[in-house]
Design a protein around this motif. Sequence first.
Motif, short mmCIF file in Angstrom:
data_model
loop_
_atom_site.label_atom_id
_atom_site.label_comp_id
_atom_site.label_asym_id
_atom_site.label_seq_id
_atom_site.Cartn_x
_atom_site.Cartn_y
_atom_site.Cartn_z
N UNK A 186 0.88 -1.17 0.00
CA UNK A 186 0.00 0.00 0.00
C UNK A 186 0.91 1.22 0.00
N UNK A 187 1.36 1.61 -1.20
CA UNK A 187 2.35 2.69 -1.30
C UNK A 187 1.80 4.01 -0.80
N UNK A 188 0.47 4.23 -0.93
CA UNK A 188 -0.12 5.48 -0.44
C UNK A 188 0.03 5.62 1.06
N UNK A 189 0.01 4.47 1.74
CA UNK A 189 0.16 4.49 3.20
C UNK A 189 1.62 4.33 3.61
N UNK A 190 2.52 4.34 2.63
CA UNK A 190 3.95 4.22 2.93
C UNK A 190 4.44 2.80 3.07
N UNK A 191 3.59 1.84 2.68
CA UNK A 191 3.96 0.43 2.80
C UNK A 191 4.57 -0.02 1.48
N UNK A 192 5.89 0.01 1.38
CA UNK A 192 6.62 -0.36 0.18
C UNK A 192 7.25 -1.73 0.37
N UNK A 193 7.93 -2.23 -0.69
CA UNK A 193 8.63 -3.49 -0.57
C UNK A 193 9.66 -3.42 0.56
N UNK A 226 9.60 -11.93 -2.06
CA UNK A 226 9.45 -10.51 -2.36
C UNK A 226 9.00 -10.39 -3.81
N UNK A 227 7.86 -9.75 -4.03
CA UNK A 227 7.29 -9.69 -5.38
C UNK A 227 8.27 -9.25 -6.44
N UNK A 228 9.07 -8.23 -6.15
CA UNK A 228 10.03 -7.73 -7.13
C UNK A 228 11.10 -6.89 -6.45
#
Length: 570
Positions: free
Chosen positions: A372-379, A396-398
């Motif tokens: 959820x990149x909008x919430x700051x949840x990145x890889x 890890x997806x990518x």
Amino acid sequence: MNRRKKIGEMLVHAGLLSEEELEQAIARPRPAGMKLGQFLIREGIVREQEVIRVLSEQLRVPIYRPEEFPIDEQLSKLVPLQVAANHQIVPLQRKAQRLLVAMPDPTDILAMDAVQEEVQLEIEPLICSETEFTELMGSLYGVTAGSAIPDQLAEVDFGSEEDSSDPETTEDIEAGQQISAAEGQSAVRNVNWTLVQAVWEGASDIHISPGKKHVRVRLRVDGVLKDLPAWPKALHNSVVSRLKILGRMDISVSRIPQDGRFSARVSGREIHVRISTLPTIYGENIVLRVLDMNALVYKLDNLGMMPDDQKRIEKFIQRPHGLLLSTGPTGSGKSTSLYSILSLLNQPSKNIITVEDPVEFRMERIQQVELNTRAGMTFASSLRSILRQDPDIIMVGEIRDLETGTIAMQAGLTGHLVLSTMHTNDAVGTITRLKDMGIQPFLIASVLRAVMAQRLVRRLCSHCAEAYSPDPAALAFWNLPSEVSQTESYRRAHGCPQCRSTGYRGRLGIFETLLIDDTIQSSILNNEPENRITKQASAQPGFYFLKEDAARKIRAGMTSLEEAATVIIT
């Protein structure tokens, strides 16, 4: 134009059948109501496209092209469903006192006379395939009418997933825009039918692309886009609203991209659909990713991997730590390969956690995290948190950047087995890509244990593929012998009803599996050039370059030379 000449005579005259083959076909029993041409195609005696070409040339009847005839829903009132179904005719376009129709058998004079009597217009036929007739019937009338897809399978049930829109009503669609009830019903019918067609053909994606005058609809089947009958431009807004409601998206927003998802039972099969919208000059372009939960069986055996490559991967994943990367361009099956590996590792004794964007397939006993990149949840941030969850195996997806790559490497260094994907052209190029990201060579050499580069090619249809002797120049390109063993054969696409006359059914992977041994580790540490590592890889027992693996599958008759050439570039 002599349409009274029998189809069998035309095929013999064109050299597609001999007199003897025709007599044998006529003598064989066939289902009641099935015409000779349909029987010849179904039995694989002749190809459907060849029959269409011969009929077109000898009768001087044009061939139906989906892009030239957008669906005109007013014609469903002019030619009632029962008339169209009984006479195997679908209206395409009215021109003054002429009605253009599509029909699989333009030799059927009685059918054309009956429709002409019904509509009081001159009938002008275009020849179409059985599949195209099915698609036209579905798009115009919303039913199958006894054609390729059984009526009982043409059902869509959104169940509890669709609590904001009822398939039988159009109130929610109309709430977003000024759309008539008829347009709303048409949107529901067209969306439902397109989902049915996608599931029936095993499509991975549906493309709904607005143009200046009509809406282009396409399915991606086995990696190749194919056209469905186009929709009228007036239908586009109501279809967009319909899909946005299903995907719980904002129907009032049309100038920025949106993403959504929904689930449904289509033709008795559970599917998950991801929706992506993109504003264009002619309206919002929509792409639906269709995930058929019944068809998704993730096993290494199903990937088309040769036994020796499979053994190499199975041996590697028994290790308690290290990094395995699946690489290739978008749509090359990287995620499918990782899911297949996870299905082997998925045991009660292992704590497996994944971080994906998005989660494409839900797996039992595995904790799956969606970004959820909008919430700051990145890889990177998700991976940090995962490491505090006591995992044994991490997917890890990518790996897209230095931060994610470094954390993944550190995880592999501290006792975790890490699986991930990257976008690179080949296995050895992955090492160069990791260095370009800024990851230190000592870290790559210490953690990276295997790289699996891959591509996807269409698999030859097992029902109709035919053996042949390829051109010597083509064999030379693949370094293949002109003669093969009795258990092998060069085969090419033919086309039959089972493969929708494409000659291919399903896909398989082409793999380049590199294990990082002591020699390659030393080269990574010493920052040696890529061509040096490539030479070392070629000397590795059991290693095959992508081109070599493709050649093995051509020789085994799994795919064709032409198909393999579409993904192998030298």
